[in-house]
Design an enzyme around this catalytic site. Structure first.
Site, PDB file in Angstrom:
ATOM      1  N   HIS A 192       0.855  -1.183   0.000  1.00  0.00           N
ATOM      2  CA  HIS A 192       0.000   0.000   0.000  1.00  0.00           C
ATOM      3  C   HIS A 192       0.886   1.226   0.000  1.00  0.00           C
ATOM      4  CE1 HIS A 192      -3.185   2.793   1.136  1.00  0.00           C
ATOM      5  NE2 HIS A 192      -4.007   1.875   0.677  1.00  0.00           N
TER       6      HIS A 192
ATOM      7  N   ASP B 115      -7.895  -5.729   0.450  1.00  0.00           N
ATOM      8  CA  ASP B 115      -8.400  -6.448  -0.717  1.00  0.00           C
ATOM      9  C   ASP B 115      -7.935  -7.889  -0.791  1.00  0.00           C
ATOM     10  OD1 ASP B 115      -9.928  -4.384  -1.629  1.00  0.00           O
ATOM     11  OD2 ASP B 115      -8.232  -3.423  -2.597  1.00  0.00           O
TER      12      ASP B 115
HETATM   13  N1  CMC Z   1       4.023  -7.225  -4.890  1.00  0.00           N
HETATM   14  C1  CMC Z   1       5.367  -7.226  -5.068  1.00  0.00           C
HETATM   15  N2  CMC Z   1       6.147  -6.146  -4.961  1.00  0.00           N
HETATM   16  C2  CMC Z   1       5.542  -4.991  -4.665  1.00  0.00           C
HETATM   17  C3  CMC Z   1       4.162  -4.912  -4.454  1.00  0.00           C
HETATM   18  C4  CMC Z   1       3.391  -6.079  -4.571  1.00  0.00           C
HETATM   19  N3  CMC Z   1       2.067  -6.076  -4.389  1.00  0.00           N
HETATM   20  N4  CMC Z   1       3.835  -3.626  -4.173  1.00  0.00           N
HETATM   21  C5  CMC Z   1       4.977  -2.931  -4.193  1.00  0.00           C
HETATM   22  N5  CMC Z   1       6.008  -3.760  -4.489  1.00  0.00           N
HETATM   23  C6  CMC Z   1       7.430  -3.402  -4.575  1.00  0.00           C
HETATM   24  C7  CMC Z   1       7.760  -2.766  -5.916  1.00  0.00           C
HETATM   25  O1  CMC Z   1       8.137  -3.721  -6.874  1.00  0.00           O
HETATM   26  C8  CMC Z   1       8.891  -1.843  -5.528  1.00  0.00           C
HETATM   27  O2  CMC Z   1      10.044  -2.626  -5.379  1.00  0.00           O
HETATM   28  P1  CMC Z   1      11.531  -2.029  -5.715  1.00  0.00           P
HETATM   29  O3  CMC Z   1      11.714  -0.850  -4.801  1.00  0.00           O
HETATM   30  O4  CMC Z   1      12.440  -3.172  -5.404  1.00  0.00           O
HETATM   31  O5  CMC Z   1      11.505  -1.646  -7.150  1.00  0.00           O
HETATM   32  C9  CMC Z   1       8.487  -1.357  -4.128  1.00  0.00           C
HETATM   33  O6  CMC Z   1       7.668  -2.414  -3.584  1.00  0.00           O
HETATM   34  C10 CMC Z   1       7.705  -0.064  -4.104  1.00  0.00           C
HETATM   35  O7  CMC Z   1       6.656  -0.188  -5.058  1.00  0.00           O
HETATM   36  P2  CMC Z   1       5.839   1.048  -5.600  1.00  0.00           P
HETATM   37  O8  CMC Z   1       5.026   0.632  -6.782  1.00  0.00           O
HETATM   38  O9  CMC Z   1       6.763   2.210  -5.779  1.00  0.00           O
HETATM   39  O10 CMC Z   1       4.928   1.370  -4.356  1.00  0.00           O
HETATM   40  P3  CMC Z   1       3.624   2.237  -4.371  1.00  0.00           P
HETATM   41  O11 CMC Z   1       3.496   2.819  -3.038  1.00  0.00           O
HETATM   42  O12 CMC Z   1       3.616   3.181  -5.537  1.00  0.00           O
HETATM   43  O13 CMC Z   1       2.503   1.122  -4.663  1.00  0.00           O
HETATM   44  C11 CMC Z   1       0.536  -0.147  -4.627  1.00  0.00           C
HETATM   45  C12 CMC Z   1       1.376   0.905  -3.894  1.00  0.00           C
HETATM   46  C13 CMC Z   1      -0.729  -0.413  -3.818  1.00  0.00           C
HETATM   47  C14 CMC Z   1       0.127   0.388  -6.002  1.00  0.00           C
HETATM   48  C15 CMC Z   1       1.383  -1.442  -4.762  1.00  0.00           C
HETATM   49  O14 CMC Z   1       1.776  -1.933  -3.495  1.00  0.00           O
HETATM   50  C16 CMC Z   1       0.653  -2.524  -5.557  1.00  0.00           C
HETATM   51  O15 CMC Z   1       0.697  -2.499  -6.784  1.00  0.00           O
HETATM   52  N6  CMC Z   1      -0.028  -3.487  -4.847  1.00  0.00           N
HETATM   53  C17 CMC Z   1      -0.798  -4.488  -5.516  1.00  0.00           C
HETATM   54  C18 CMC Z   1      -2.175  -3.911  -5.843  1.00  0.00           C
HETATM   55  C19 CMC Z   1      -3.051  -3.761  -4.639  1.00  0.00           C
HETATM   56  O16 CMC Z   1      -3.196  -4.685  -3.836  1.00  0.00           O
HETATM   57  N7  CMC Z   1      -3.702  -2.584  -4.522  1.00  0.00           N
HETATM   58  C20 CMC Z   1      -4.697  -2.346  -3.476  1.00  0.00           C
HETATM   59  C21 CMC Z   1      -4.341  -1.258  -2.557  1.00  0.00           C
HETATM   60  S1  CMC Z   1      -5.474  -1.262  -1.161  1.00  0.00           S
HETATM   61  C22 CMC Z   1      -6.965  -0.722  -1.815  1.00  0.00           C
HETATM   62  C23 CMC Z   1      -6.989   0.734  -2.066  1.00  0.00           C
HETATM   63  O17 CMC Z   1      -6.849   1.492  -1.078  1.00  0.00           O
HETATM   64  O18 CMC Z   1      -7.180   1.126  -3.231  1.00  0.00           O
END
Ligand code: CMC
Length: 428
Positions: free
Chosen positions: A305, A363
């Protein structure tokens, strides 16, 4: 009186600017940079990692501590002791209602549950296999065409009636989207039912059979609605605020929020999480799947998240609800749930997930609960939209009622071509 605190920004060309530091009631201080543009300096924060886009009194999140409060009340207490319509009142008005206010609010919402008969005609314009979220974006936006008499956003009474209409009609439209997809006749709302109960009734009842809602399952759906009701300035809420900042009508704004919610990184994650569990298929494949995540072939849906770098407090409640629902339905040995538990165990003990602070989010479990309730996967994000409608309306209303909002207009770091002269076609 609060002492004036300042931060000083010094540029490499020697310019120095003093910026006020603002404090909230909870959470980190923020540096007020809104006058920087007048000096020809812009800040760069494309995905808003470090930007507070507004002042709000509605929802507070501490992502490191794993806290979520609506109007100061911890989400766990609301999920345990309140109900969705009471939470709606709280989000919209700032305080919990007394008995009279609660009854009056429920009566008002209930009296708006039906949609204009013309709305039913919109549905036949969609293909039967249209994703219900596509239908939601279109039909909720179309509500703007029905209430010209009450679209003056600067009139508080107009804002109130629009809020009630949306809160009442979005579940009806959601259930219609489901019925249309399955080819079953629409079911009119039954106002003797509570909010979540009515939603289940409109989705699952048919004119041919009597439908008796199961109170344990109704409570689970009500809890899902409470947990998803608001989440401060997330992507869809920021979309609603940005659309609303131009003075657009609330139905159009909420429709833009639904569109933003649809993406798999946001509201689409519960659908994606369940699809992922089905793709893994068996506990024996968990290790191999997790390795693929670590190799960055794909993400573990329902994990991670932007704000929570600890357990999502909504996930803990949803995990408990998941147990209750599976027990009620005698599905304790549900294969997907066992798979989810194994995936959770494996991920939480793996250095990749620990180092990246990746915990299950709401989720991860809500998909299993929704599926156990009989809700098809393509309706998961629609249920999220039904729940989040009150958050969007409350945030939109707060912005408009503040009276001092301006149109949202970010700037950019331009990296395109510098000025060049037009080249006639023959010379290109
Ligand atoms: N699985 C594997 N690696 C992950 C994941 C994941 N679900 N989420 C983040 N990472 C890693 C990513 O690869 C990156 O690694 P590195 O630094 O080595 O390159 C690091 O963590 C940071 O990722 P980011 O994309 O910069 O982080 P963010 O804060 O922009 O992303 C997120 C937040 C929710 C989009 C992401 O965690 C994600 O895609 N999760 C899966 C989708 C999901 O479950 N979303 C629901 C969120 S809760 C409902 C809501 O409030 O909408």
């Amino acid at each position: 009186m609060e002492k004036n605190r300042i931060a000083t920004l010094t540029m490499d060309d020697g310019r120095s600017v003093e910026l006020p530091i603002m404090s909230g009631t909870l959470g980190p201080d923020v540096i007020d940079i809104h006058n920087l543009g007048k000096l020809g300096i812009f800040t760069y924060d494309p995905a808003f990692f470090s930007t507070a886009s507004c002042t709000s009194e509605i929802t507070f999140i501490d992502g490191d501590a794993g806290l979520l409060y609506y109007r100061g009340y911890p989400i766990e207490q609301l999920a345990e002791q309140s109900d969705f319509l009471e939470v709606c009142y709280l989000l919209l008005n700032g305080e919990l209602p007394d008995a009279g206010q609660k009854a009056e609010f429920n009566r008002k919402v209930t009296s708006h549950t039906m949609v204009h008969d013309q709305i039913t005609r919109f549905f036949s314009g969609f293909r039967r296999d249209a994703h219900p979220m596509a239908v939601m974006v279109g039909v909720v936006g179309a509500l703007s065409a029905f209430y010209h008499d009450s679209l003056d956003i600067n009139n508080p009474e107009h804002r109130d009636i629009s809020a009630l209409r949306m809160l009442a009609k979005v579940p009806t439209i959601a259930a219609m989207a489901h019925k249309y997809y399955t080819g079953a006749p629409f079911m009119f709302p039954k106002n003797k039912f509570g909010y979540a109960e009515n939603l289940m009734y409109m989705m699952f009842a048919t004119p041919a059979e009597e439908y008796i809602p199961n109170p344990v399952l109704v409570r689970a759906l009500d809890r899902i609605l409470i947990l998803h009701a608001d989440h401060e300035q997330n992507a869809s809420t920021s979309t609603v605020r940005l659309a609303g900042s131009s003075g657009a009508n609330p139905f159009a704004c909420i429709s833009s929020g639904i569109a933003a919610l649809w993406g798999p990184a946001h509201g689409g994650a519960n659908e994606a999480a369940l699809n992922m569990l089905m793709e893994i298929g068996d506990v024996s494949r968990v290790k191999e799947y997790v390795q693929g995540v670590k190799d960055k072939k794909y993400r573990l849906m329902g994990f991670g998240h932007r704000v929570y770098k600890n357990m999502d407090p909504r996930a803990s409640v949803m995990r408990q609800t998941c147990h209750e629902v599976l027990k009620e339905l005698k599905l304790e040995n549900n294969k997907l749930f066992e798979l989810a538990m194994e995936l959770e165990r494996t991920a939480l003990s793996d250095p990749y997930f620990i180092d990246h602070k990746l915990y299950p989010n709401v989720d991860f479990y809500s998909g299993i609960v929704l599926s156990a309730l009989g809700i098809p996967t393509n309706m998961f994000t629609v249920i999220f939209a039904v729940a989040r409608t009150i958050g969007w309306i409350s945030q939109w209303n707060e912005m408009i009622a503040s009276g001092d909002h301006k149109i949202g207009r970010p700037r950019q770091l331009y990296r395109g071509a510098v000025k060049r002269d037009y080249v006639p076609e023959k010379k290109r």
